[in-house]
Enzyme design. Sequence first.
Site, PDB file in Angstrom:
ATOM      1  N   ARG A  65     -26.224  15.193  43.864  1.00 34.49           N
ATOM      2  CA  ARG A  65     -27.336  14.498  45.127  1.00 34.49           C
ATOM      3  C   ARG A  65     -26.664  14.599  46.062  1.00 34.49           C
ATOM      4  O   ARG A  65     -25.192  14.336  46.853  1.00 34.49           O
ATOM      5  CB  ARG A  65     -26.191  12.787  44.601  1.00 34.49           C
ATOM      6  CG  ARG A  65     -26.302  12.477  43.539  1.00 34.49           C
ATOM      7  CD  ARG A  65     -28.009  12.119  42.741  1.00 34.49           C
ATOM      8  NE  ARG A  65     -27.919  11.267  41.278  1.00 34.49           N
ATOM      9  CZ  ARG A  65     -29.441  10.827  40.980  1.00 34.49           C
ATOM     10  NH1 ARG A  65     -30.194  11.802  41.926  1.00 34.49           N
ATOM     11  NH2 ARG A  65     -29.065  10.545  39.951  1.00 34.49           N
ATOM     12  N   ALA A  96     -30.952   8.080  33.479  1.00 33.27           N
ATOM     13  CA  ALA A  96     -31.787   7.454  34.549  1.00 33.27           C
ATOM     14  C   ALA A  96     -32.566   7.572  35.356  1.00 33.27           C
ATOM     15  O   ALA A  96     -33.526   8.773  35.449  1.00 33.27           O
ATOM     16  CB  ALA A  96     -30.547   6.636  35.432  1.00 33.27           C
ATOM     17  N   GLU A 124     -36.970   8.446  29.655  1.00 34.99           N
ATOM     18  CA  GLU A 124     -35.489   9.600  30.325  1.00 34.99           C
ATOM     19  C   GLU A 124     -34.886  10.590  29.634  1.00 34.99           C
ATOM     20  O   GLU A 124     -34.107  11.048  30.050  1.00 34.99           O
ATOM     21  CB  GLU A 124     -34.909   8.535  31.211  1.00 34.99           C
ATOM     22  CG  GLU A 124     -36.302   7.918  32.785  1.00 34.99           C
ATOM     23  CD  GLU A 124     -36.455   9.079  33.394  1.00 34.99           C
ATOM     24  OE1 GLU A 124     -35.765   9.627  33.831  1.00 34.99           O
ATOM     25  OE2 GLU A 124     -37.265   8.550  34.540  1.00 34.99           O
ATOM     26  N   GLU A 144     -34.663  13.618  30.319  1.00 37.14           N
ATOM     27  CA  GLU A 144     -33.512  14.288  31.244  1.00 37.14           C
ATOM     28  C   GLU A 144     -32.042  15.011  29.548  1.00 37.14           C
ATOM     29  O   GLU A 144     -31.130  15.885  30.678  1.00 37.14           O
ATOM     30  CB  GLU A 144     -32.821  13.390  31.834  1.00 37.14           C
ATOM     31  CG  GLU A 144     -33.376  12.939  32.788  1.00 37.14           C
ATOM     32  CD  GLU A 144     -32.557  11.802  33.768  1.00 37.14           C
ATOM     33  OE1 GLU A 144     -31.628  11.203  33.735  1.00 37.14           O
ATOM     34  OE2 GLU A 144     -32.949  12.135  35.406  1.00 37.14           O
ATOM     35  N   GLY A 182     -25.707  -6.073  49.436  1.00 35.56           N
ATOM     36  CA  GLY A 182     -25.291  -6.391  50.325  1.00 35.56           C
ATOM     37  C   GLY A 182     -26.597  -5.606  51.363  1.00 35.56           C
ATOM     38  O   GLY A 182     -26.549  -5.871  52.391  1.00 35.56           O
ATOM     39  N   GLU A 196     -32.341  -3.215  44.798  1.00 37.25           N
ATOM     40  CA  GLU A 196     -32.084  -2.228  43.297  1.00 37.25           C
ATOM     41  C   GLU A 196     -31.473  -2.997  42.771  1.00 37.25           C
ATOM     42  O   GLU A 196     -30.178  -3.325  42.284  1.00 37.25           O
ATOM     43  CB  GLU A 196     -31.406  -1.088  44.208  1.00 37.25           C
ATOM     44  CG  GLU A 196     -31.757  -0.023  42.143  1.00 37.25           C
ATOM     45  CD  GLU A 196     -31.019   1.273  42.802  1.00 37.25           C
ATOM     46  OE1 GLU A 196     -31.485   2.360  41.696  1.00 37.25           O
ATOM     47  OE2 GLU A 196     -30.075   1.469  43.850  1.00 37.25           O
ATOM     48  N   GLU A 217     -33.397  17.715  39.461  1.00 33.35           N
ATOM     49  CA  GLU A 217     -33.535  18.069  37.528  1.00 33.35           C
ATOM     50  C   GLU A 217     -33.575  19.813  37.429  1.00 33.35           C
ATOM     51  O   GLU A 217     -33.504  19.819  35.684  1.00 33.35           O
ATOM     52  CB  GLU A 217     -34.554  17.209  37.073  1.00 33.35           C
ATOM     53  CG  GLU A 217     -34.108  15.911  38.110  1.00 33.35           C
ATOM     54  CD  GLU A 217     -34.777  15.037  37.357  1.00 33.35           C
ATOM     55  OE1 GLU A 217     -36.468  15.342  36.776  1.00 33.35           O
ATOM     56  OE2 GLU A 217     -34.957  13.965  37.229  1.00 33.35           O
TER      57      GLU A 217
END
Length: 216
Positions: free
Chosen positions: A81, A93, A110, A114, A133, A137, A163
């Site tokens: 990430r 996900a 998925e 995945e 905040g 999403e 991936e």
Amino acid sequence: MSDRDARGEPDGVRDAPAKWEVTGSDRAFEGRIFAVRRDAVRMPNGATTEIVHRDVIEHPGSVGIVAVDAADRVLLLRQYRHAAGRMLWEAPAGLRDVRGEPLHELAARELLEEAGHRAARWDVLADVLTSPGMSDERVRIFLARDLTEVPADQIDFERVHEEADMPVVWVPLDEAVRKVLAGELHNAIAVTGILAAHAARAAGYRGLRPVEAPEG
């Protein structure tokens, strides 16, 4: 008068839709996956109101899958990430990137693409606003059980970029919970899903919502 409802829960302790007045809105950024807008919102200020600005990340939403096998192990995969600067162990996900696709069908796709598995049993574990905040999403996290591994040559999907190399491990659910509480796992979907699955198992998986349940 009782302050609890028929199930013994505190009255009114449930999220509800609300919309304060927006007096103006500008689009600040438009990206491939998300956009950013700046809203001018009329908000309370004591006995009066004032206009304040709030930046909102518009996101298509996503789904997450906590896959639990017959041995009470949860499937996790590792993915780079870039924004977090970490290699994270995550639950499968995916983005809601096909308009009109039912969420449980997206989750099944998925899980197959995945992690190379299909599930015969699906339930809803949790609905999460990941960062309310700043973002709209929404994530629906599913519980997948009665799993079957699918040979790689039967999966029509090419993994690229983040991936391209995602090792898969099976972690006992109790150990996964320990890792969450020890700060060894950080992905929001994985953390929420693991704890929700653990709580659901303690209740004998009773009371879980069907896959068609509205998000609310």
